[in-house]
Design an enzyme around this catalytic site. Structure first.
Site, PDB file in Angstrom:
ATOM      1  N   ASP A 186     -30.062  54.259 -31.527  1.00 16.08           N
ATOM      2  CA  ASP A 186     -30.805  53.059 -31.126  1.00 16.08           C
ATOM      3  C   ASP A 186     -31.447  52.486 -32.390  1.00 16.08           C
ATOM      4  O   ASP A 186     -32.316  53.122 -33.003  1.00 16.08           O
ATOM      5  CB  ASP A 186     -31.877  53.472 -30.095  1.00 16.08           C
ATOM      6  N   HIS A 187     -31.029  51.289 -32.770  1.00 21.12           N
ATOM      7  CA  HIS A 187     -31.457  50.700 -34.046  1.00 21.12           C
ATOM      8  C   HIS A 187     -32.948  50.353 -34.075  1.00 21.12           C
ATOM      9  O   HIS A 187     -33.507  50.079 -35.126  1.00 21.12           O
ATOM     10  CB  HIS A 187     -30.622  49.447 -34.336  1.00 21.12           C
TER      11      HIS A 187
END
Ligand SMILES: Cc1cc2nc3c(=O)[nH]c(=O)nc-3n(C[C@H](O)[C@H](O)[C@H](O)COP(=O)(O)OP(=O)(O)OC[C@H]3O[C@@H](n4cnc5c(N)ncnc54)[C@H](O)[C@@H]3O)c2cc1C
Length: 1005
Positions: free
Chosen positions: A475-476
Site C-alpha cells: 500500500d503506497h
C-alpha cells in the site's frame, strides 16, 4: 443524565439471591457493552456479571460479600464520566441488561458479530427445536459468517421459543434469530416483529411450529448495519450543542468520522452509531457505488463469504498498490525446517518476522482518515485452502516472540480448524501482514491483493530456474518502493542463510537433536562486540560485586574467560546481601512470627498471642545469615577462578581501570571489555535537615538503618515506595508507632493499580499514612527527632519520633567512574544501555541498579548473565516484560510480566481474571484470606502475559507465575494442568479456566 441499574441476574432456575464475590470494575470506570463488571456466587457456582450498556460504573455498589436478591441493584451505570455514585433519589431509568430486549417474547438469541467485517450471517442449522430445554452453554444453532461456520452458544437456561429464523435465512448482526423463554408453556405461542430501529413493533401470536418447519421470524428489511468499534482509538468529543451516544462517539473515533453536521436519528436527534455508519460508507456500499456492468442472466445470491470477499476486494481498489519481486533460494530454509520438524510455511512466516524486525513499517497499516497504525505484534494471516475449496486466512499470532516449535503447534491446530472453516473470530480477525503461497499449486508468478487493514501481502510462487519468486504488493500510502525492496533483500538473506537465526538448522544434514531443540528458540544473530583481542591483564573486568556483577563474573569464569571482579567491600553480595534483600527479610521473618500468632486462637491454639521480641537475637540471627552467605560467596567466586579484588574502580582510559584499595597504593589493570555493576545508593532529597542529620543517625536510609540498638518507639518514614512500606510494617509488628509521609497522591505507585489500592487499604489499618504531604524540615537528635510537614490542605503538623527513615528512592551515582573517558553515555542518572546491556561504548556493558529500570536483585543478576552471554558471543537480551518482583508486605504483593494496562500500552489486546483469596480452601484453613490473584492473557493467542498477586506466600506462589510467563504458556495449557488440592496453586487452574470461558463467550457475541 441517565442512570441504569445493574441487577443481580438470575443465573439458574433455583437462584433467588447471590453473593458479590468481586468487582471487576471500580466506580468511575468506563464500561462497554459486554464488559464483565463483577462476579457473583450463586447456589451453583461463581458467575460473571456482564452488562449490555456502555457508560460509567457508579455506586452505591453492593459490597463484596453482600447477599443481593435476584433483580435487586448491584450497582449502576451512568452516562456521565466522573460520577462515582448516584445520589439517593436520582431516577434510574431501566435495567442495564434489558436494553432493547423484548421481554414478553423471552430473551432474544441475536446474530452474533463474529468479525469486524461481519454485518449479517446465514442460519445453517438449528441444533435445538422450539420447546427444547436449553442449558447455559448449549449450542442452539450454527451460522455462516463471511469467514467461517460458527456455533451459536447461549448462556441462559430456559426453552427455545419461536419465532426462529429459517435455515438459510440471512439475519443481520444484532437481530434476533430466536428466543428463550423461562417456561415451557410460553414456548412458541408469542412472537414479535422487530422494527428497523430494533424496537418491538408488533406482538402477535405465532402458530406452534410443525415438526419439520420451525416458526418463521420476520426479518427487517431496512435495519442499519451494525458497526463494530474495536481497537484503542479514543472516542471523539461530543459535537458542540448536539448529543451523541457514547458508542457513536467511539465508532466515530474508530472510523475518523466528524460528528459535526451529522444528522441524528436517535430520540430527540441524538447521533447514534448507525448515523456514523451511514456517514462512512461500508465496504458493501463502496462496492455498490462503483459503476456496475449489466451482466445478462439470472444470477444467484452470493453466499456470505462470497459477498464479504467481493466487498473487501472492491474496497481494496481504494488502496494505491505496487508490486516488487525477488527470487529467493529456499533450499536451506526447507532443510532447516525439516531438521527442526516444522513446516516450511511456519519457517517462512518466522523468516518474514525476523526480517521485519529491521523494517517494522511493513507491519503498519493505513487507518482512515490520515492515520498510521504502528504495530509491533507480528500476527500474520496465512492463506489456507478449506475443504470446500474456498480460501481461509487463519492468523499465526505473536510470531516475533514465539519460538519455531510453539508456532508449529499453533499452526497445526489452526490449519485443522481452517480446513473445516471452524475458526474463532480472534483466529482470523486483524492480521498485520499476509502470506499467500500458491507455489504449491505450480503457479510460476502471481500478485496478491492486500485488504484494508494491512499494508503488504506476500505472494509466493513455484520454484523456478532463478529461485522462488517472492512478490510483495504494498500500500503506497504506508510503504514506498525502497521500503519493500530493502525488506525483500533482507528476507532473501534471512531465508538463504537460516543458520544465522535458526540454530541447529541441520543444513547439510549435520544438525543434532540438541541443536534442533536449540533451534526451537530461533535466536537472533551474533553480537557485534565480543571481547576485543589484545595483550590485556584480564579479558573482562567487572566493577561491582553485587548480584549483577557477581552473576556476570561467574558466568564468564565458568566459560574460561579470565575475569577480575573489583568490589569496594570486603565480601561480595552488594546492597542485596548487606543493606537490602537479605537483612530486611531477616527482620521480616521475625515480624512474621509475631504477626502470625494473631491467628493461633482462631485455629484453636491459645496462649501463643503474646510473643516478645528479643532484639539482640534478631540481630544476631540476621548477621549470621549475612556473614555466612558473604563468606560462601567469596569462597565460591575464588573457587571459580574469579580474580576478586577489594577496592574502588575508576576508568583511566578505554582499556585501563584504576583500583584504589582500602589499604595500600592505587594500581592499574588493563582489560579487553568491562561490565559496570556499581548499583545505586539510597537517594536523600534536599529537604532542610534531612542530609544534615544523616551523620548523627537521627536520619537514616536503607544504607544506614542496620545499626539500631533497639527498634524505635516512634518512627517517621518519608516515602511510600516498596522499601518504605516493607519497613513500616516490619516496625509496626515490632511494636513501633509509624507515620508515613508521601509527597504524591498515592503510595506504592509502582504496584498494579487494584493490587496497590487493596494493599494500601490494609496498610492504613495499621499505620498512619499522609499523602500529598510537603515535608518542611527534619530536626533534632537521635531519640528526639521532629518531622515537620504539611498535609495536602496545607495544615502543618510536627511528628515527634526517635528516628526518621528517608525511603525516598535510589539513584545511580556514577560521578567518580570517569565515564566520559570511555565514551559511556548516561540517560539521566542511569547508564544508557540497549536490551543486550551494551553501553554506547561497544566493549563496555552495564547491568543492575546502575542502569535504572526495575531495581531488583534478580533483575541485576539476569542482566549480568545477559552481558556475559553477549561477551561470550551468544546473542542474548534482557526482557523486562518477563521480569517479576515481590513486595514483602503483609499480605505480599507480587507481579510477573505485564498488567492489563501495560499490555494494552504495548498493543496487546489483554484481558484479566481475578480470584479473591477468600474463596480458596487452603487460605481459609490457614486464615490467610486477604488479597487476590490475577491472570492477564493476550486475548488473541491465549498466551499468559502477566500474573499479579496480593496474598500471603506470594514469595512461593510467584514461581508458578514466573514459569507461565517465561514459558509463554497459554490459558489452555494452564487450564489443563493438574494442581494439587488443597493448595493455593489450584487458583491458577481456576483462573485460566474462567478466563478461557470468558473469552469463548465474548468471542461468540
Ligand atoms: C531495604 C532494601 C530491600 C530490598 N529488598 C529486595 C528484595 O526483597 N528483592 C529484590 O530483588 N531486591 C531488593 N532490593 C534491591 C536490591 O538490593 C538491588 O536491586 C540489588 O542489590 C542491585 O544489585 P546490583 O548488582 O545492581 O548492585 P549492588 O547490589 O548495589 O552492588 C553494587 C556493588 O558495587 C560496589 N561498587 C559501587 N561502586 C564501585 C566502584 N566504583 N568500584 C568498586 N565497587 C563498587 C558496591 O559497594 C556494591 O558492593 C532491596 C533494596 C533495599 C535497599
Amino acid at each position: 443524565m441517565n442512570h441504569y441499574a445493574i441487577t443481580m441476574p438470575q443465573l439458574s432456575d433455583t437462584m433467588t439471591e447471590g453473593v458479590v464475590v468481586t468487582w471487576e470494575k471500580q466506580a468511575g470506570d468506563r464500561v462497554e457493552r459486554g464488559d464483565i463488571v463483577a462476579t457473583v456466587e450463586t447456589d451453583k457456582a461463581i458467575m460473571d456479571v456482564e452488562v449490555f450498556k456502555a457508560g460509567y460504573l457508579a455506586g452505591p455498589l453492593a459490597e463484596v460479600g453482600a447477599t443481593v436478591a435476584v433483580g435487586a441493584a448491584l450497582g449502576y451505570i451512568t452516562d456521565t464520566a466522573g460520577d462515582v455514585a448516584i445520589a439517593a433519589g436520582e431516577v434510574v431509568e431501566e435495567q442495564a441488561q434489558t436494553e432493547m430486549i423484548p421481554h414478553h417474547a423471552g430473551t432474544p438469541i441475536v446474530m452474533p458479530q463474529l468479525s469486524d467485517t461481519m454485518t449479517e450471517g446465514v442460519v445453517v442449522t438449528w441444533e435445538k427445536q422450539p420447546g427444547d430445554v436449553i442449558k447455559r452453554g448449549d449450542i442452539v444453532a450454527t451460522v455462516e459468517t463471511d469467514k467461517a461456520i460458527m456455533d451459536v452458544e447461549v448462556f441462559q437456561e430456559g426453552f427455545l421459543s419461536g419465532p426462529i429464523a429459517d435455515v438459510g435465512s440471512v439475519v443481520e448482526v444484532g437481530h434476533p434469530m430466536g428466543f428463550i423463554v423461562d417456561d415451557a408453556s410460553k414456548a412458541n405461542d408469542t412472537g414479535v416483529t422487530i422494527s428497523a430501529d430494533h424496537k418491538v413493533k408488533d406482538t402477535h401470536k405465532v402458530a406452534p411450529p410443525s415438526a419439520d418447519k420451525p416458526a418463521h421470524l420476520p426479518i427487517p428489511k431496512t435495519a442499519p448495519a451494525q458497526v463494530a468499534a474495536t481497537g484503542a482509538m479514543p472516542p471523539v468529543p461530543r459535537p458542540q450543542g448536539r448529543q451523541a451516544s457514547p458508542y457513536a462517539r467511539k465508532v466515530a473515533g474508530q472510523l475518523g468520522v466528524n460528528l459535526a453536521g451529522l444528522a441524528g436519528s436517535g430520540p430527540s436527534g441524538v447521533i447514534v452509531s448507525a448515523d456514523v455508519a451511514r456517514a462512512r460508507p461500508s465496504m458493501a456500499e463502496v462496492a455498490h457505488a462503483l459503476p456496475q456492468v449489466d451482466v445478462p442472466g439470472q444470477g444467484r445470491a452470493m453466499t456470505s463469504m462470497e459477498k464479504a470477499v467481493s466487498h473487501a476486494m472492491t474496497a481494496s481498489l481504494t488502496l494505491p498498490t505496487f508490486n516488487v519481486t525477488v527470487n529467493i533460494d529456499t533450499a536451506k530454509l526447507t532443510a532447516a525446517a525439516k531438521a527442526n520438524k516444522v513446516s516450511v510455511t511456519v519457517a517462512i512466516a518466522k523468516a518474514c518476522s525476523v526480517a521485519m524486525a529491521k523494517f517494522p513499517r511493513m507491519n503498519w497499516a493505513y487507518q482512515p482518515v490520515d492515520k498510521l497504525v504502528e504495530r509491533a505484534n507480528h500476527d500474520f494471516g496465512v492463506a489456507v485452502m478449506s475443504n470446500d475449496g474456498g480460501l481461509v486466512v487463519p492468523i499465526l499470532h505473536g510470531i516475533e516472540k514465539k519460538p519455531l516449535q510453539a508456532l508449529q503447534s499453533d499452526w497445526t491446530g489452526l490449519v485443522e480448524r481452517a480446513r473445516v472453516r471452524k475458526l474463532a473470530p480472534a483466529e482470523y480477525s486483524n492480521p498485520t501482514f499476509t502470506i499467500s503461497n500458491m507455489g504449491m499449486l505450480g503457479v510460476s508468478h502471481f500478485t496478491a491483493i492486500p485488504t484494508p487493514g494491512i499494508s503488504a501481502i506476500l505472494a509466493i510462487a513455484a520454484n523456478g530456474p532463478q529461485g522462488t519468486p517472492f512478490t510483495i504488493t504494498g500500500d503506497h500510502r504506508v510503504l514506498n518502493g525502497a521500503d519493500v525492496a530493502l525488506y525483500l533483500a533482507t528476507l532473501k538473506q534471512t531465508i538463504e542463510a537460516p543458520e544465522g537465526w535458526i540454530q541447529g538448522s541441520g543444513v547439510g544434514g549435520q544438525g543434532t537433536a540438541a541443536e534442533a531443540v536449540a533451534g526451537a528458540t530461533a535466536t537472533i544473530s551474533a553480537p557485534v562486540s565480543p571481547i576485543p583481542e589484545g595483550n590485556w591483564d584480564v579479558q573482562v573486568v567487572v566493577i561491582g560485586g553485587g548480584p549483577g556483577g557477581e552473576d556476570c563474573a561467574r558466568d564468564l569464569a565458568d566459560h574460561g574467560v579470565k575475569v577480575m571482579m573489583v568490589n569496594n567491600e570486603p565480601f561480595p553480595g552488594g546492597e542485596c546481601l548487606w543493606r537490602g534483600c537479605i537483612p530486611s527479610k531477616a527482620w521480616r521473618a521475625a515480624a512474621d512470627v509475631i504477626r502470625n500468632r494473631a491467628h493461633d486462637a482462631e485455629m484453636g491454639v491459645d496462649g501463643t498471642d503474646a510473643p516478645k521480641l528479643n532484639w539482640e537475637q534478631v540481630e544476631k540471627h540476621r548477621r549470621w545469615v549475612q556473614t555466612s552467605r558473604g563468606e560462601m560467596a567469596l569462597k565460591a567466586d575464588r573457587g571459580m577462578k574469579i580474580d576478586v579484588r577489594e577496592g574502588y574502580g575508576e576508568f583511566v582510559d578505554a582499556h585501563t581501570l584504576k583500583i584504589t584499595p582500602v589499604e595500600g597504593e592505587p594500581y592499574q589493570v588493563t582489560f579487553g571489555a568491562a561490565v559496570i555493576a556499581t548499583g545505586a545508593p539510597a537517594f536523600v532529597p534536599p529537604i532542610p535537615g534531612a542530609r544534615e542529620n544523616l551523620a548523627s543517625g537521627g536520619v537514616v536510609t536503607s544504607d544506614t538503618i542496620w545499626n539500631l540498638a533497639a527498634p524505635p518507639k516512634k518512627l517517621g518514614i518519608v516515602g511510600g515506595g516498596v522499601i518504605g512500606v516493607e519497613m513500616a510494617q516490619i516496625f509496626r509488628d515490632f511494636g513501633t508507632e509509624v507515620l508515613m509521609l508521601e509527597r504524591h497522591a498515592r503510595i506504592l505507585a509502582e504496584i498494579e493499580d487494584e493490587i496497590g489500592k487493596t494493599l494500601i487499604a490494609a496498610l492504613e489499618k495499621e499505620i498512619t499514612v499522609v499523602t500529598g504531604a510537603a515535608i518542611n524540615e527534619v530536626s533534632g537528635k537521635p531519640g528526639a527527632m521532629k518531622l515537620r510537614y504539611a498535609n495536602k490542605e496545607g495544615v502543618e503538623s510536627v511528628f515527634d519520633c526517635d528516628i526518621v527513615l528517608m525511603a525516598t528512592g535510589k539513584r545511580p551515582d556514577t560521578g567518580k567512574l570517569n565515564l566520559d573517558k570511555v565514551g559511556v553515555e548516561l540517560d539521566g542518572a542511569a547508564i544508557r544501555v540497549d536490551a543486550r546491556c551494551q553501553t554506547s561504548a561497544p566493549h563496555i556493558y552495564a547491568v543492575g541498579d546502575v542502569i535504572g529500570g526495575y531495581m531488583l536483585a534478580h533483575t541485576a543478576a539476569t542482566q549480568g548473565r545477559v552481558a556475559a552471554d553477549n561477551l561470550l558471543g551468544h546473542a542474548s537480551e534482557y526482557d523486562q516484560d518477563k521480569d517479576c518482583g515481590v513486595t514483602f508486605s503483609r499480605p505480599q504483593a507480587g507481579f510477573v510480566g505485564l498488567s492489563v494496562a501495560q499490555a494494552k500500552a504495548k498493543g496487546i489486546d489483554a484481558v484479566e481474571a481475578k480470584m479473591p483469596m477468600s474463596i480458596d480452601a487452603k487460605a481459609m484453613i490457614t486464615g490467610e484470606t486477604e488479597g487476590m490473584i490475577k491472570l492477564v492473557a493476550d486475548k488473541a493467542s491465549g498466551r499468559i502475559v502477566g500474573v499479579h498477586y496480593l496474598a500471603d506466600h506470594t514469595d512461593t506462589l510467584i514461581g508458578t507465575g514466573v514459569m507461565m510467563v517465561a514459558g509463554e504458556m497459554t490459558l489452555t495449557q494452564v487450564a489443563k494442568a493438574i494442581f494439587p488440592h488443597p493448595t493455593q496453586t489450584e487458583l491458577f487452574g481456576e483462573l485460566a479456566r474462567r478466563l478461557l470461558n470468558r473469552l469463548r463467550r465474548t468471542a461468540k457475541k
